[in-house]
Scaffold this motif. Structure first.
Motif, PDB file in Angstrom:
ATOM      1  N   SER A  47       0.817  -1.207   0.000  1.00  0.00           N
ATOM      2  CA  SER A  47       0.000   0.000   0.000  1.00  0.00           C
ATOM      3  C   SER A  47       0.856   1.265   0.000  1.00  0.00           C
ATOM      4  O   SER A  47       0.561   2.233  -0.710  1.00  0.00           O
ATOM      5  CB  SER A  47      -0.936  -0.002   1.212  1.00  0.00           C
ATOM      6  N   VAL A  48       1.928   1.259   0.785  1.00  0.00           N
ATOM      7  CA  VAL A  48       2.827   2.423   0.830  1.00  0.00           C
ATOM      8  C   VAL A  48       3.461   2.661  -0.540  1.00  0.00           C
ATOM      9  O   VAL A  48       3.520   3.804  -1.022  1.00  0.00           O
ATOM     10  CB  VAL A  48       3.914   2.224   1.907  1.00  0.00           C
ATOM     11  N   LEU A  49       3.931   1.597  -1.173  1.00  0.00           N
ATOM     12  CA  LEU A  49       4.528   1.732  -2.507  1.00  0.00           C
ATOM     13  C   LEU A  49       3.504   2.246  -3.518  1.00  0.00           C
ATOM     14  O   LEU A  49       3.808   3.100  -4.357  1.00  0.00           O
ATOM     15  CB  LEU A  49       5.090   0.386  -2.965  1.00  0.00           C
ATOM     16  N   ALA A  50       2.276   1.736  -3.435  1.00  0.00           N
ATOM     17  CA  ALA A  50       1.219   2.153  -4.361  1.00  0.00           C
ATOM     18  C   ALA A  50       0.878   3.629  -4.168  1.00  0.00           C
ATOM     19  O   ALA A  50       0.694   4.369  -5.144  1.00  0.00           O
ATOM     20  CB  ALA A  50      -0.024   1.290  -4.168  1.00  0.00           C
ATOM     21  N   ARG A  51       0.815   4.066  -2.914  1.00  0.00           N
ATOM     22  CA  ARG A  51       0.514   5.474  -2.664  1.00  0.00           C
ATOM     23  C   ARG A  51       1.667   6.375  -3.070  1.00  0.00           C
ATOM     24  O   ARG A  51       1.482   7.570  -3.279  1.00  0.00           O
ATOM     25  CB  ARG A  51       0.151   5.689  -1.187  1.00  0.00           C
ATOM     26  N   GLY A  52       2.846   5.805  -3.207  1.00  0.00           N
ATOM     27  CA  GLY A  52       3.999   6.556  -3.669  1.00  0.00           C
ATOM     28  C   GLY A  52       4.041   6.697  -5.185  1.00  0.00           C
ATOM     29  O   GLY A  52       4.934   7.347  -5.724  1.00  0.00           O
ATOM     30  N   GLY A  53       3.080   6.087  -5.868  1.00  0.00           N
ATOM     31  CA  GLY A  53       3.002   6.246  -7.312  1.00  0.00           C
ATOM     32  C   GLY A  53       3.391   5.026  -8.117  1.00  0.00           C
ATOM     33  O   GLY A  53       3.320   5.042  -9.351  1.00  0.00           O
ATOM     34  N   TYR A  54       3.804   3.956  -7.444  1.00  0.00           N
ATOM     35  CA  TYR A  54       4.184   2.731  -8.144  1.00  0.00           C
ATOM     36  C   TYR A  54       2.966   1.854  -8.391  1.00  0.00           C
ATOM     37  O   TYR A  54       2.030   1.838  -7.589  1.00  0.00           O
ATOM     38  CB  TYR A  54       5.236   1.957  -7.343  1.00  0.00           C
ATOM     39  N   LYS A  55       3.001   1.115  -9.479  1.00  0.00           N
ATOM     40  CA  LYS A  55       1.958   0.129  -9.760  1.00  0.00           C
ATOM     41  C   LYS A  55       2.361  -1.178  -9.085  1.00  0.00           C
ATOM     42  O   LYS A  55       3.415  -1.741  -9.402  1.00  0.00           O
ATOM     43  CB  LYS A  55       1.791  -0.059 -11.271  1.00  0.00           C
TER      44      LYS A  55
END
Length: 291
Positions: A47-55
């Motif tokens: 979730s943290v990676l996704a919110r950082g803009g990563y798919k």
């Protein structure tokens, strides 16, 4: 916390490192025993990676105890087993958790890698291309080093071994590290539910010292971070939410964000020195070839 998020977005914007040519990075989160918070960590890290803009794809590979749907509070009707049986397509089982985060449901039985129908596998690999645009796939593996778990660890790019300050958990984590060292010379450790950073470093240094004596200098073991014991985490588990979203200012949220940052920096370094291009379809083909 805002600075942490800003740094994450800044790293995501550096397309020359991770996004210029789509290369999916496979991160296996594993443990020696159950109950150490592996699945909770997998979900929050994704979730943290996704919110950082990563798919990001979150693959539930905990064969026998697949439970990410419970942690994420979503209803799962079909999973990978149904795809491998030819009962539905891969796109039918994918669950969109947030704009950049997709859950790939596993199966709570032990049949998921027993199907050897060549036609179905070929169709599956063809369908798997819909996930080839992902930047990361976080794999929540089973605990221990059983046959199925070992397949996922071998096929992954990176392994993060999770443990807690408990003698039995530490012993089992070391057993995973030792067996995985046969095919992964670099491994990460993540200490969960610690009192403080000093406790995490002490436990890690003890494990590293034993590993150096018994496994040898060929293993590069690194502490990627630690999560403090905090009521925010236990509360989020009970309410089926993610602590990194519910309490962004809590210590574990800040720590999981920093762990994500460390992981991104490590991946960036590997890309810069040259790494083979990877995709979900190629990853699953490696699994099939090993089985």
């Amino acid at each position: 916390m805002n600075d942490q998020a800003a740094n994450l977005r800044k790293l995501a914007a550096q397309s020359i490192s991770l996004n210029s040519e789509k290369n999916t990075h496979f991160i296996a989160i594993t443990s020696g025993k159950g109950g150490v918070g592996k699945s909770t960590i997998s979900a929050n890290l994704a979730s943290v990676l996704a919110r950082g803009g990563y798919k990001v794809g979150l693959l539930d590979a905990d064969i026998g105890l697949a439970n990410l749907d419970v942690i994420l509070n979503v209803k799962m009707r079909k999973n990978l087993l149904h795809v491998l049986k030819g009962e539905c397509s891969l796109s039918d089982i994918l669950i969109q958790i947030s704009p950049n985060l997709t859950l790939i449901p596993g199966d709570s039985g032990d049949e998921i890698l027993k199907f050897n129908d060549k036609f179905i596998y070929e169709r599956f690999l063809s369908e798997a291309s819909i996930l080839d645009g992902l930047d990361f796939i976080i794999i929540d593996t089973g605990a221990g080093i059983g046959g199925h778990t070992q397949l996922f660890l071998e096929a992954a790019d990176e392994i993060i071994v999770v443990t807690v300050p408990d003698p039995a958990a530490i012993t089992d984590a070391y057993a995973v590290i030792k067996i995985a060292s046969r095919f992964k010379s670099e491994q990460f450790m993540l200490l969960n539910m610690v009192k403080n950073e000093s406790e995490a470093e002490r436990i890690f240094n003890n494990i590293k010292r034993v590993a150096a004596s018994n496994i040898g200098s060929g293993l590069k073991l690194e502490l990627i971070g630690a999560l403090s014991h905090d009521k925010a985490v236990s509360r989020s588990i009970k309410t089926r939410t993610l602590f990194s979203i519910d309490t962004p200012a809590s210590l574990p949220s800040v720590q999981i964000t920093e762990i994500a940052n460390v992981l991104l920096r490590k991946m960036e370094q590997k890309v810069l020195i040259g790494q083979n291009r990877n995709s979900f379809s190629s990853f699953f083909k490696r699994l099939i070839d090993q089985f």
